[in-house]
Design a protein around this motif. Structure first.
Motif, PDB file in Angstrom:
ATOM      1  N   VAL A   3      -3.326  -2.666  -1.743  1.00  0.00           N
ATOM      2  CA  VAL A   3      -3.921  -1.776  -0.745  1.00  0.00           C
ATOM      3  C   VAL A   3      -3.172  -0.449  -0.781  1.00  0.00           C
ATOM      4  O   VAL A   3      -1.945  -0.412  -0.644  1.00  0.00           O
ATOM      5  CB  VAL A   3      -3.840  -2.395   0.659  1.00  0.00           C
ATOM      6  N   LEU A  53      -3.382  -2.194   5.822  1.00  0.00           N
ATOM      7  CA  LEU A  53      -2.710  -3.462   5.532  1.00  0.00           C
ATOM      8  C   LEU A  53      -3.116  -4.522   6.541  1.00  0.00           C
ATOM      9  O   LEU A  53      -3.439  -5.670   6.171  1.00  0.00           O
ATOM     10  CB  LEU A  53      -1.195  -3.271   5.550  1.00  0.00           C
ATOM     11  N   PRO A 103       2.056   2.529   0.714  1.00  0.00           N
ATOM     12  CA  PRO A 103       1.784   3.176   2.003  1.00  0.00           C
ATOM     13  C   PRO A 103       1.420   4.650   1.832  1.00  0.00           C
ATOM     14  O   PRO A 103       2.206   5.435   1.304  1.00  0.00           O
ATOM     15  CB  PRO A 103       3.111   3.029   2.764  1.00  0.00           C
ATOM     16  N   LEU A 107       1.233  -3.339  -1.263  1.00  0.00           N
ATOM     17  CA  LEU A 107       0.902  -2.157  -0.464  1.00  0.00           C
ATOM     18  C   LEU A 107       1.575  -0.928  -1.034  1.00  0.00           C
ATOM     19  O   LEU A 107       2.773  -0.953  -1.354  1.00  0.00           O
ATOM     20  CB  LEU A 107       1.349  -2.365   0.993  1.00  0.00           C
ATOM     21  N   ALA A 158       4.860  -0.612   7.679  1.00  0.00           N
ATOM     22  CA  ALA A 158       5.272  -0.720   6.275  1.00  0.00           C
ATOM     23  C   ALA A 158       6.791  -0.620   6.154  1.00  0.00           C
ATOM     24  O   ALA A 158       7.428  -1.392   5.429  1.00  0.00           O
ATOM     25  CB  ALA A 158       4.589   0.368   5.447  1.00  0.00           C
ATOM     26  N   LEU A 217       3.759 -10.779   0.594  1.00  0.00           N
ATOM     27  CA  LEU A 217       3.781  -9.340   0.365  1.00  0.00           C
ATOM     28  C   LEU A 217       4.762  -9.047  -0.749  1.00  0.00           C
ATOM     29  O   LEU A 217       5.890  -9.560  -0.746  1.00  0.00           O
ATOM     30  CB  LEU A 217       4.193  -8.610   1.648  1.00  0.00           C
ATOM     31  N   ASP A 242      -0.660   1.524   7.771  1.00  0.00           N
ATOM     32  CA  ASP A 242      -0.467   0.231   8.431  1.00  0.00           C
ATOM     33  C   ASP A 242      -1.792  -0.435   8.790  1.00  0.00           C
ATOM     34  O   ASP A 242      -1.943  -1.655   8.684  1.00  0.00           O
ATOM     35  CB  ASP A 242       0.359   0.422   9.714  1.00  0.00           C
TER      36      ASP A 242
END
Length: 278
Positions: free
Chosen positions: A64, A71, A93, A91, A101, A273, A68
């Motif tokens: 992604v 996610l 960010p 992720l 994050a 994650l 935030d």
């Protein structure tokens, strides 16, 4: 021609807010990821397309690119589909809301975050799941704390309306000298069936944070101070119920409610994650 393993194939889902907020960081992240792995890039225009892209990931590992909220949306979708246990997330960010994050240990620079996707390792993290099937990744707080947006403006339109009302009242002779802020809450907080605080004790704040010890959440209740400052009450457990008058709460970056009762249960190591290798 070398065949690329399924585990090395990435589905890069770029949130539309990230594209509008910081297109340069999006481009950098995409270039770094494409140089290090076989990537399929998806550019959804809204939540429905975001959900479809994630559902059609096949064997590709989803990445992604967003803030935030992106996610949290991805984790919520996979949770509702009951696929969190089988699908690790990554992720990069990008956007204005990145406190979640940071708290999870994801680098916030585009290059560093993309390199962590390629070279990092999956870490299994605890999750709070409430009785309406909502999820909390990092922490929740009652009452919600309002945080400013990326430009310093309040994050919630209704707060701007309240501030406008205060300015309007200040411009005329008011009957009330000021608009009062939120008062203490009267809530019952139970952890694993044991009452930590009851309705007869006003409280200033309640916070619940997963990932404390093995499969437990840390609960902190701050009673209203009378004279000397009251010490916070703390407990650790797997099931937290809060009830009382209508209350709102902030779960990660989202404000929810009002509700009169809500129960959160810890799901140990419920989601994965990718994080940098220490």
């Amino acid at each position: 021609m070398t065949e690329v393993a399924a585990s090395d194939q990435l589905l890069v889902v770029i949130d539309p807010v990230a594209r509008r907020t910081d297109g340069e960081s999006v481009r950098i992240a995409k270039d770094v990821l494409s140089a290090g792995a076989a990537t399929k890039v998806c550019l959804p225009e809204g939540p429905e397309e975001f959900a479809r892209a994630l559902a059609r990931r096949g064997s590709r590992r989803p990445v992604v690119v967003g803030d935030d909220r992106a996610l949290l949306r991805a984790v919520s979708l996979l949770h509702r589909q009951r696929e969190l246990a089988m699908c690790g997330l990554s992720l990069v960010p990008v956007g204005g809301v990145l406190s979640l994050a940071r708290s999870l240990g994801v680098p916030t620079g585009a290059v560093a975050a993309a390199r962590a996707v390629l070279d990092g390792a999956e870490r299994r993290l605890d999750l709070l799941v409430d009785d309406s099937d909502g999820v909390v990744l990092s922490a929740l707080r009652i009452p919600p704390v309002l945080s400013p947006g990326p430009s310093g403006a309040p994050a919630h339109p209704w707060l701007r309306t309240c501030q406008s009302l205060v300015r309007t009242l200040a411009a005329r002779p008011p009957r009330l000298a000021s608009v009062p802020g939120p008062g203490p809450s009267r809530l019952r907080v139970e952890v694993d069936g044991v009452t930590v605080v009851d309705l007869d004790q006003p409280v200033e704040a309640v916070s619940v944070t997963p990932g404390f010890l093995a499969g437990g959440a840390e609960v902190e209740v701050r009673p209203v101070s009378v004279g000397a400052e009251a010490s916070p009450l703390r407990a650790v457990g797997r099931r937290v119920t809060v009830s009382g008058a209508d209350f709102r709460y902030r779960a990660d970056s989202v404000v929810a409610g009002p509700v009169r009762t809500r129960t959160w249960t810890v799901r140990e190591a419920a989601w994965g994650l990718t994080l940098p290798v220490a």
